[in-house]
Design an enzyme around this catalytic site. Structure first.
Site, mmCIF file in Angstrom:
data_model
loop_
_atom_site.group_PDB
_atom_site.id
_atom_site.type_symbol
_atom_site.label_atom_id
_atom_site.label_comp_id
_atom_site.label_asym_id
_atom_site.label_seq_id
_atom_site.Cartn_x
_atom_site.Cartn_y
_atom_site.Cartn_z
ATOM 1 N N CYS B 96 0.839 -1.205 0.000
ATOM 2 C CA CYS B 96 0.000 0.000 0.000
ATOM 3 C C CYS B 96 0.874 1.255 0.000
ATOM 4 O O CYS B 96 1.530 1.549 -0.986
ATOM 5 C CB CYS B 96 -0.988 -0.034 1.170
ATOM 6 S SG CYS B 96 -2.292 1.214 1.002
ATOM 7 N N HIS B 227 -3.719 -5.354 0.903
ATOM 8 C CA HIS B 227 -3.080 -5.602 2.200
ATOM 9 C C HIS B 227 -3.083 -7.093 2.548
ATOM 10 O O HIS B 227 -4.025 -7.565 3.189
ATOM 11 C CB HIS B 227 -3.848 -4.864 3.301
ATOM 12 C CG HIS B 227 -3.622 -3.390 3.320
ATOM 13 N ND1 HIS B 227 -2.574 -2.803 3.971
ATOM 14 C CD2 HIS B 227 -4.318 -2.370 2.760
ATOM 15 C CE1 HIS B 227 -2.623 -1.483 3.827
ATOM 16 N NE2 HIS B 227 -3.672 -1.195 3.081
ATOM 17 N N GLU B 229 -1.450 -8.484 4.858
ATOM 18 C CA GLU B 229 -1.366 -8.645 6.326
ATOM 19 C C GLU B 229 -2.729 -8.514 6.987
ATOM 20 O O GLU B 229 -2.878 -8.829 8.163
ATOM 21 C CB GLU B 229 -0.373 -7.621 6.908
ATOM 22 C CG GLU B 229 -0.901 -6.207 7.118
ATOM 23 C CD GLU B 229 -0.977 -5.366 5.844
ATOM 24 O OE1 GLU B 229 -0.812 -5.923 4.747
ATOM 25 O OE2 GLU B 229 -1.233 -4.144 5.959
#
Lengths: 985, 263
Positions: B96, B227, B229
């Protein structure tokens, strides 16, 4: 040397800003077919050659793949070359001294290039075509700029310097009080923006007479800040004589005897199992979470600043409430935000917006953008909220911002020690927000802007994020004894409160300033954002300073806590104030207020249509498409609701990720399965009937939203935020006291403690109407209840979307004839009716039984029944799950009886079963193989199977008797009605 | 090597560092988060790590443009060090804002022509929708050049950004990036995970050729807007209550690939 850099979209790139500007101008009826070109730009001052300026423009300020630049000295012809033929040039700049975060960052980044600049200012450059010259002023005022923070320059920029401020020449000012009569005292209070009452002014006068001297300006300001409604809650924590149909009641301290008292009683009952840690004491309420952490929660309002400058007001509202958990105990880590707004309807015709008020759509867009930009930049997920619309929020929108933090159990207590340094950390001090605390005690008028422009601010989220990062590191290293935020009242409040038990000496000349020229008094009361005050022991100062420096956060010793019991202010060794802490904190004369409440006469609601065949499909579509019920996806998606990685139940759920979740669930500790649940409840429409039932309903809604996703009802903490009109009026205050009594009663019955709260009491907008008369709009009594629940294992949580065909739908809870204030009444224009009440004893059992069923894994989906009743609940569950449903009203648990053969009574009963907003009800989806166990668990409370999830894409609701379905609609039709109002670009 | 060390570098405004470190930890790496000032004071600290990650957030507020200021810091002070880091066969990941930073720092794209004064090959511009958006997207992995996406065909991950529209300098540049296998990840249609799409909101930001992530010519330097994560646990999936998703989440594999690369 001053340089101007203009940045335009490159050839072939879309001019997004221009397209948006034209669309908004059309929407606000300011220009039909505006042609626009938009650049953004920078003014850079310093020792820069043209080559330097061009390098800055090319390497730093622009992106050569998509942008082109024009570089010149202000006034150069090249800067005034229209990109699109004959167009009017307008520049919009932040006013000098207004926070300009991009300029600040640019200044640092220019230095990183090895180029010396001393000041930077940003601006927008707008080229406008197809606009009649006489419409330009209105366009500027209504759309292009907000004159409380921005200035408009029509034509080329003629500017030759950016540097702000001029040296300040110290002069100690006294304010002669001794000789003033009552009128003069009041005039001083108003004109000096102290907003103290006559009684308070007299007390101050007498105090200084006893001391045989006149107060200094800064002493008077300090007293006014400390005694302000915003800082001391003197009305609600004051003496109130309250009368209603049950007689008269005298409160010595109304809040203490209602809301606080309920919490105290609950805690006594829990004894050793008490899970409250610190309530109504610190900057936020603190409760237990797990062995390692507490959670803390605070909700604030930022209404008046948001009325004047929606973006900045909401922006700094979020920034401010984040500093509350950060200033609680020794500092909690913020883990999520919640935001609730009240606006006038966005489709209000432009001509119905009174002078001095911004159009509600502009307010709403600005507020959403302000919350978005601050919350997202802080990296705190915004997970829950609500928006409520009513014409009475015109000119006085409500903006509630909340924050939850995670606090290590050994960091819950703070205590500054004599000898500790008073340390200011974070942003610098400027003239920002002077008189914010006292301003919030005044009502808004159509010329508030000119009086109080200084109270309007823009935040800089990154300054606060940097502050947050170093404070949590310093906390874990044990480098300070106490911390508090610098909010309303600035250093005056922060130091005054922190040193209340000890005493403090402050050296105002040491405070780092944004620019020269601030007087000692301005330094002391400035409400500049992103600052915290800490008590740092001298022995740890070096380590603390080094830590801050390592992350480029400014920290400065500005004084010392000294055991004198006095607040002493010095400016270059000259004493400018010397106040006893006891007078400051305990010297305020008690406010004594009258409060009366007379419940309005209960009138029957106009009957529903009685001509067969009954059909309520259009009513359902109208409710789904009403502003309050309609999808808020346009807002929710602009918030990062998943940052920090703990998202479990998102605000939007279902097969297409777009159904309305009842509550948010998240795991604040990534290596744990334990979760927190966030929800809220509010229904100002019920306040028109009875604020007692309004408050009880708001609590019920907040709690049932938590329970609906799986929260344990025995472990829900709640917050109160009262936003009321002018409480000097006994009727207005009476309606508030009545709401507080409900808070007391319901909290105790459920064992649901209030842990924190806040009030905002002067939400009225005064203006001059077109006919020249003075008019006033008071907000409806608006109580927001925010709830913080907990779950042991997030994997037990459920969502509201229907899951599988063949499952049964159960209504749990009783439907009563309670259409008063309902959304059915709203969309059909029916006054009267009975407002929903809460049967607290039954509700407690309903919550417990349903929770047992959810915890046992027996419920596939659950949705709370609120605005729009059963019909809206079923519709939302169906279209969120993409599955049809069939409901039979004949089975719904109810106490409504319609005489057989009475068509009118039958029609009314049907409307009530569909749309009544009776509290403590849920619609649950249960698998056939779980039905027996589910029924056993809810056996003790009203419940019934009311239908089934079916295949297909229709919602069908049938009434008792031979009628055709009273509601039949395709899911796509229902969903479209619900999504279309706020399907904004 | 048993356990690679991952350096997660944060700047003022970085805000996904904690969950990114958590994901690297779950995948078997030893993560450490440091402030960019530590790296500027002592660029040699990169020697101690095998993986370098710039996480998400709003570095320096995304003031001027997303990732620009942090990107410029890297370009002016750490470029040589990171060039060496890559040449040593180590891995670099930008998520990002980290993608925006790497794209604007010159680390991700071959920067020779930029140094010669011409325009960079590509950039990340404002979303075509003109606003920040948080939504889940379907992604399709292209080719096998990128180390981080090995063995992955498609993923379901959230995006949350305002400036993620991938724009190449021109068609030739786009074609040559694709020819070298550098366009590693694309936004795919929700109803067909193999089909890159221009359709909003499946392509959430209007990216050219639906580009969601790219890698450098070595495949060891990668930037992506989504993302990973935020999807390393079943309960992060937006429809886990409907029985969808897997215990590990589809993003964890990205971090595991980084760890396995050093096994």
């Amino acid at each position: 040397m001053l340089w101007e850099v203009d940045i335009y979209p490159a050839e072939g790139q879309t001019d997004l800003a221009a397209a948006r500007l034209a669309a908004e101008a059309a929407e606000l009826e300011l220009a039909e077919d505006l042609q626009a070109r938009v650049a953004h730009g920078y003014l850079i001052e310093g020792r820069l050659s043209r080559a330097d300026a061009e390098r800055v423009a090319g390497e730093l300020l622009s992106d050569s793949v998509i942008e082109r630049t024009v570089v010149g000295r202000p006034g150069d012809a090249a800067l005034s070359e229209s990109p699109g033929g004959r167009m009017q040039l307008v520049h919009v700049l932040p006013k000098p001294g207004v926070m300009d975060p991009v300029a600040q960052s640019a200044l640092g980044a220019i230095a990183d290039l090895g180029i010396e600049a001393t000041a930077v200012r940003t601006f927008r450059k707008l080229w406008l075509g197809n606009l009649a010259p006489e419409r330009l002023d209105r366009l500027c005022a209504k759309l292009l700029a907000n004159e409380s923070i921005e200035q408009v320059v029509v034509g080329p920029l003629a500017i030759d310097r950016l540097e702000l401020g001029s040296p300040y020449a110290f002069q100690l000012k006294h304010v002669p009080l001794a000789a003033l009569d009552d009128d003069a005292l009041l005039r001083l209070s108003r004109q000096g923006q102290l907003y103290l009452s006559l009684d308070e002014m007299r007390t101050v006068q007498a105090h200084f007479r006893d001391l045989a001297r006149e107060p200094t300006d800064v002493e008077l300001e300090t007293i006014a800040q400390t005694w302000s409604e915003h800082c001391s809650h003197k009305t609600l924590a004051g003496r109130i004589r309250y009368r209603d149909e049950n007689g008269e009641k005298l409160f010595e301290n109304m809040l203490k005897e209602t809301i606080f008292a309920a919490t105290a009683e609950i805690r006594r009952g829990l004894a050793a199992d008490d899970w409250c840690v610190s309530v109504f004491k610190d900057n936020a309420g603190v409760i237990r979470f797990d062995d390692r952490h507490h959670v803390v929660f605070k909700v604030e309002t930022h209404n008046h600043p948001s009325a004047l400058e929606p973006y900045g007001g909401a922006n700094t509202g979020v920034g401010g409430v984040i500093r509350d958990p950060l200033g609680t105990g020794l500092g909690a880590k913020p883990v999520c935000n919640t935001d609730v707004f009240c606006f006038a309807p966005p489709d209000t015709p432009a001509e119905d917006v009174p002078a001095g008020a911004l159009h509600p759509k502009r307010v709403m867009k600005g507020v959403v953008a302000g919350v978005r930009d601050y919350g997202n930049r802080m990296g705190i997920p915004t997970v829950n909220g609500a928006v409520f619309f009513d014409p009475r929020y015109m000119g006085n929108p409500l903006v509630y911002c909340g924050n939850v933090g995670l606090l290590p159990v050994d960091k819950a207590e703070k205590q500054p020690q004599p000898g500790d340094y008073v340390v200011a950390v974070g942003g610098r001090t400027g003239r920002d927000g002077i008189h914010g605390a006292t301003f919030s005690s005044a009502e808004l008028t159509s010329d508030s802007e000119t009086i109080s422009g200084g109270a309007v601010q823009i935040g800089n989220a990154i300054t606060e994020k940097m502050l947050l990062d170093v404070i949590l590191a310093a906390r874990d290293r044990g480098l300070y004894h106490a911390i508090t935020d610098c909010g309303a009242g600035g250093f005056s409040s922060a130091v005054g409160e922190m040193g209340a038990e000890i005493g403090a000496e402050v050296w105002l000349d040491r405070v780092p300033l944004k620019y020269e020229g601030l007087s000692y008094c301005e330094i002391w009361i400035s409400e500049a954002q992103e600052r915290m005050v800490l008590a740092v022991p001298p022995a740890r100062w070096e380590e603390f300073a080094a830590l801050c420096q390592s992350e480029a956060v400014e920290a400065t010793v500005i004084g010392r806590f000294v055991p004198t019991g006095r607040l002493v202010l010095l400016y270059h060794d000259q004493q400018v104030a010397d106040l006893g802490m006891d007078f400051l904190h305990d010297g305020r004369p008690p406010v004594v207020r009258e409060a009366v409440y007379a419940a309005p006469q209960e009138n029957a609601i106009a009957p529903a249509v009685s001509q067969p065949p009954l059909s309520f499909t259009d009513n359902l579509l109208a409710i789904l498409g009403s502003w309050n019920v309609a999808s808020k996806e346009w807002i929710i998606r602009q918030y990062d609701h998943e940052v920090q990685g703990g998202s479990v139940i998102k605000p939007l759920v279902g097969v297409a990720n777009d159904g309305p979740s009842d509550a948010a669930v998240l795991r604040p500790v990534l290596d744990s399965r334990r979760g927190i649940v966030l929800a809220c409840g509010m229904n100002p429409r019920y306040a028109d009937f009875d604020t007692y039932h309004m408050a009880a309903s708001a609590i019920d809604e907040a709690v049932r939203n938590c329970v609906a996703v799986g929260a344990d009802p025995r472990r829900i903490a709640i917050l109160d935020n009262f936003c009321w009109g002018d409480c000097q009026k006994p009727e207005t205050l009476g309606s508030l006291v009545r709401a507080a009594l409900a808070c007391h009663d319901v909290a105790i019955e459920w064992g649901t403690p209030f842990i924190s709260g806040k009030d905002s009491l002067n939400n009225e907008f005064r203006f001059q109407a077109a006919d020249g008369t003075q008019q006033s709009i008071a907000v409806p009594p608006t109580l927001l209840i925010s709830a913080l629940g907990q779950v042991d294992d997030v994997a037990r949580c459920i969502s509201m979307d229907l899951k599988e065909p063949g499952n049964f739908l159960y209504q749990v809870g009783l439907t009563k004839d309670e259409l008063g204030g309902s959304h059915f009444a709203l969309v059909t224009g029916r006054p009267g009716g009975r407002v929903p009440r809460v049967d607290t004893a039954l509700a407690r059992r309903v919550f417990a039984s349903l929770h047992a069923a959810i915890a046992a894994g027996l419920v596939r989906a659950c949705h709370d029944m609120s605005e729009g009743g059963l019909a809206v609940t079923a519709a939302e569950m169906a279209f969120a799950g993409g599955l049809g449903a069939r409901i039979e009203l004949a089975n719904a648990p109810t106490d409504i009886e319609a005489a057989k053969g009475d068509a009118a009574a039958h029609a009314h009963a049907t409307a009530a079963l569909l749309f009544s907003e009776s509290n403590t009800r849920f619609l649950c989806e249960v698998r056939p193989d779980a039905v027996a166990r589910f029924e056993a668990l809810v056996a003790g409370v009203p419940h019934a199977s009311v239908g089934q999830v079916v295949g297909g894409n229709w919602l069908e609701i049938v009434a008792a008797g031979p009628d055709a379905p009273v509601i039949a609609a395709e899911l796509s039709t229902l969903k479209n009605a619900w999504q279309s109002p706020l399907r904004w670009k | 090597m048993a356990q690679p060390r991952a350096l997660i570098l944060r700047a003022p405004g970085t805000n996904c560092d904690v969950e990114t470190a958590h994901a690297f930890g779950r995948a078997g790496a030893a993560p450490q988060t440091l402030h960019v000032n530590r790296a500027l004071e002592n660029p040699r600290l990169f020697d101690e790590y095998q993986i370098f990650c710039v996480p998400g957030g709003f570095s320096y507020g995304d003031d001027i443009a997303a990732g620009r200021i942090f990107g410029n810091q890297i370009r002016h002070h750490l470029a040589e060090r990171l060039h060496a880091f890559r040449e040593q066969g180590k891995l670099i990941l930008g998520i990002c804002n980290g993608f925006q930073v790497l794209a604007k720092s010159g680390v991700l794209f071959d920067d020779a022509d930029v140094r010669a004064g011409s325009r960079p090959p590509a950039t990340l511009a404002w979303n075509a929708s003109g606003k920040f958006e948080d939504r889940w997207v379907r992604l399709v992995v292209e080719g096998s050049r990128c180390v981080f996406f090995r063995g992955i065909e498609s993923m379901y991950l959230p995006v949350a950004h305002a400036e993620g529209q991938f724009i190449a300098r021109d068609r030739e540049t786009l074609a040559s990036l694709a020819a070298r296998g550098q366009i590693a990840l694309r936004y795919a249609a929700m109803d067909d995970a193999r089909q890159p799409t221009d359709r909003y909101p499946d392509n959430p930001n209007g990216s050219m050729a639906a580009v969601a992530g790219v890698c450098d010519a070595t495949g060891r330097v990668c930037g992506l807007m989504p993302h990973p994560e935020r999807h390393i646990d079943r309960t992060q999936h937006p429809r886990w209550t409907r029985g969808e998703g897997t215990d590990e989440g589809e993003g964890l594999r990205v971090f595991k690939n980084a760890v396995e690369y050093f096994r």
